[in-house]
Motif scaffolding. Structure first.
Motif, PDB file in Angstrom:
ATOM      1  N   SER A  17      -4.896  -7.206  -3.668  1.00  0.00           N
ATOM      2  CA  SER A  17      -5.040  -5.562  -3.726  1.00  0.00           C
ATOM      3  C   SER A  17      -6.661  -5.334  -4.048  1.00  0.00           C
ATOM      4  O   SER A  17      -7.519  -4.510  -3.693  1.00  0.00           O
ATOM      5  N   ARG A  20      -9.332  -6.949  -1.950  1.00  0.00           N
ATOM      6  CA  ARG A  20      -9.509  -6.052  -0.916  1.00  0.00           C
ATOM      7  C   ARG A  20     -10.589  -4.961  -1.106  1.00  0.00           C
ATOM      8  O   ARG A  20     -11.270  -4.763  -0.206  1.00  0.00           O
ATOM      9  N   VAL A  21     -10.273  -4.070  -2.311  1.00  0.00           N
ATOM     10  CA  VAL A  21     -11.073  -3.087  -2.382  1.00  0.00           C
ATOM     11  C   VAL A  21     -12.338  -3.277  -3.040  1.00  0.00           C
ATOM     12  O   VAL A  21     -13.516  -2.573  -2.635  1.00  0.00           O
ATOM     13  N   ASN A  24     -14.922  -4.445  -0.341  1.00  0.00           N
ATOM     14  CA  ASN A  24     -15.393  -3.316   0.545  1.00  0.00           C
ATOM     15  C   ASN A  24     -16.573  -2.606  -0.165  1.00  0.00           C
ATOM     16  O   ASN A  24     -17.269  -1.687   0.302  1.00  0.00           O
ATOM     17  N   TYR A  26     -16.706  -0.479  -2.567  1.00  0.00           N
ATOM     18  CA  TYR A  26     -16.443   0.667  -3.000  1.00  0.00           C
ATOM     19  C   TYR A  26     -16.779   0.962  -4.432  1.00  0.00           C
ATOM     20  O   TYR A  26     -16.605  -0.092  -5.128  1.00  0.00           O
ATOM     21  N   LEU A 140      -8.822   4.611   1.767  1.00  0.00           N
ATOM     22  CA  LEU A 140      -7.658   3.602   1.780  1.00  0.00           C
ATOM     23  C   LEU A 140      -6.674   3.990   2.705  1.00  0.00           C
ATOM     24  O   LEU A 140      -6.444   5.212   2.826  1.00  0.00           O
ATOM     25  N   ALA A 157      -8.183  -3.994   9.653  1.00  0.00           N
ATOM     26  CA  ALA A 157      -8.691  -5.175   9.013  1.00  0.00           C
ATOM     27  C   ALA A 157     -10.124  -5.575   9.280  1.00  0.00           C
ATOM     28  O   ALA A 157     -10.771  -6.498   8.638  1.00  0.00           O
ATOM     29  N   LYS A 160     -14.137  -0.735   7.105  1.00  0.00           N
ATOM     30  CA  LYS A 160     -14.574  -0.492   6.054  1.00  0.00           C
ATOM     31  C   LYS A 160     -13.323   0.088   5.253  1.00  0.00           C
ATOM     32  O   LYS A 160     -13.392   0.163   4.031  1.00  0.00           O
ATOM     33  N   ALA A 162      -9.868  -0.131   3.645  1.00  0.00           N
ATOM     34  CA  ALA A 162      -8.982  -0.908   3.408  1.00  0.00           C
ATOM     35  C   ALA A 162      -7.482  -0.819   3.560  1.00  0.00           C
ATOM     36  O   ALA A 162      -7.228   0.355   3.044  1.00  0.00           O
ATOM     37  N   HIS A 163      -6.560  -1.468   4.176  1.00  0.00           N
ATOM     38  CA  HIS A 163      -5.276  -1.128   4.317  1.00  0.00           C
ATOM     39  C   HIS A 163      -4.306  -1.599   3.483  1.00  0.00           C
ATOM     40  O   HIS A 163      -4.565  -2.974   3.113  1.00  0.00           O
ATOM     41  N   PHE A 164      -3.123  -1.052   3.314  1.00  0.00           N
ATOM     42  CA  PHE A 164      -2.260  -1.603   2.300  1.00  0.00           C
ATOM     43  C   PHE A 164      -0.982  -1.443   2.793  1.00  0.00           C
ATOM     44  O   PHE A 164      -0.676  -0.459   3.308  1.00  0.00           O
ATOM     45  N   ALA A 173      -4.449  -0.264  -5.824  1.00  0.00           N
ATOM     46  CA  ALA A 173      -5.678  -0.711  -5.717  1.00  0.00           C
ATOM     47  C   ALA A 173      -6.978   0.329  -6.069  1.00  0.00           C
ATOM     48  O   ALA A 173      -7.892  -0.009  -6.442  1.00  0.00           O
TER      49      ALA A 173
END
Length: 190
Positions: A17, A20-21, A24, A26, A140, A157, A160, A162-164, A173
């Motif tokens: 997690s 993933r962030v 990107n 962020y 998100l 996926a 920009k 992010a998927h959870f 995240a």
């Protein structure tokens, strides 16, 4: 490690997690989260998780509340989490996201979708991806459910956003982003 500004994770899931962030790029200045959802339950559960991990729920500005009153049905939640109701269209999601992205009291947004008869998960995902392109604030997403929401997940996926798998994991995240930002501030003070 603490002096280097590292964020500690406690499981492989948390590691992925965080990755993933952070992948990107962020950046957050504070830890105020807005949640947009088409179902009240996941919004409340996400709020509870935010409290557990030290994330503040953003207090929407009066201008944002006014804009949401004009953009959403009369029975929306009138607070954060922003429950845009079960019949939410992609346009309703887009309007709520745009308002939150402009609010100076919001540092990040979690968008939650649960499968509903009137909601097209793929179209909503496209709207959220498009809306997130023009902002530096992290957006998100958590599309909960099975095959009906999979195409939307696939779109995230390659974007920009992010998927959870669950809203709680998305909140975790965001907390990593906020902790990383705080660690960087502390690092500069050493």
């Amino acid at each position: 490690i603490a002096r280097a500004g590292v964020v500690r994770v406690y499981s492989i899931n948390e590691l992925f997690s965080a990755a993933r962030v952070l992948a990107n790029n962020y950046v957050v200045n504070k830890n105020r989260l807005a949640i947009i959802t088409n179902a009240g339950g996941p919004g409340v559960m996400s709020t509870d998780r935010a409290e557990d991990v030290g994330i503040m729920m953003a207090e929407l500005s009066p201008d944002s509340i006014d804009a949401l009153n004009h953009a959403l049905p009369v029975h929306w939640s009138h607070a954060n989490p922003i429950d845009i109701l079960g019949d939410a269209t992609s346009e309703r999601y887009q309007k709520a996201l745009d308002i939150c992205l402009k609010d100076k009291n919001v540092d990040g947004i979690l968008v939650i979708l649960t499968p509903q008869a009137m909601t097209n998960p793929t179209q909503v995902a496209l709207s959220i991806i498009e809306g997130a392109k023009s902002s530096n604030k992290p957006v998100l997403a958590s599309w909960t459910g099975g095959a009906k929401v999979q195409e939307g997940r696939n779109l995230f996926a390659h974007s920009k956003v992010a998927h959870f798998s669950t809203p709680e994991v998305a909140v975790d995240a965001f907390s990593f982003l906020a902790k990383y930002a705080q660690n960087q501030i502390l690092l500069k003070q050493i």
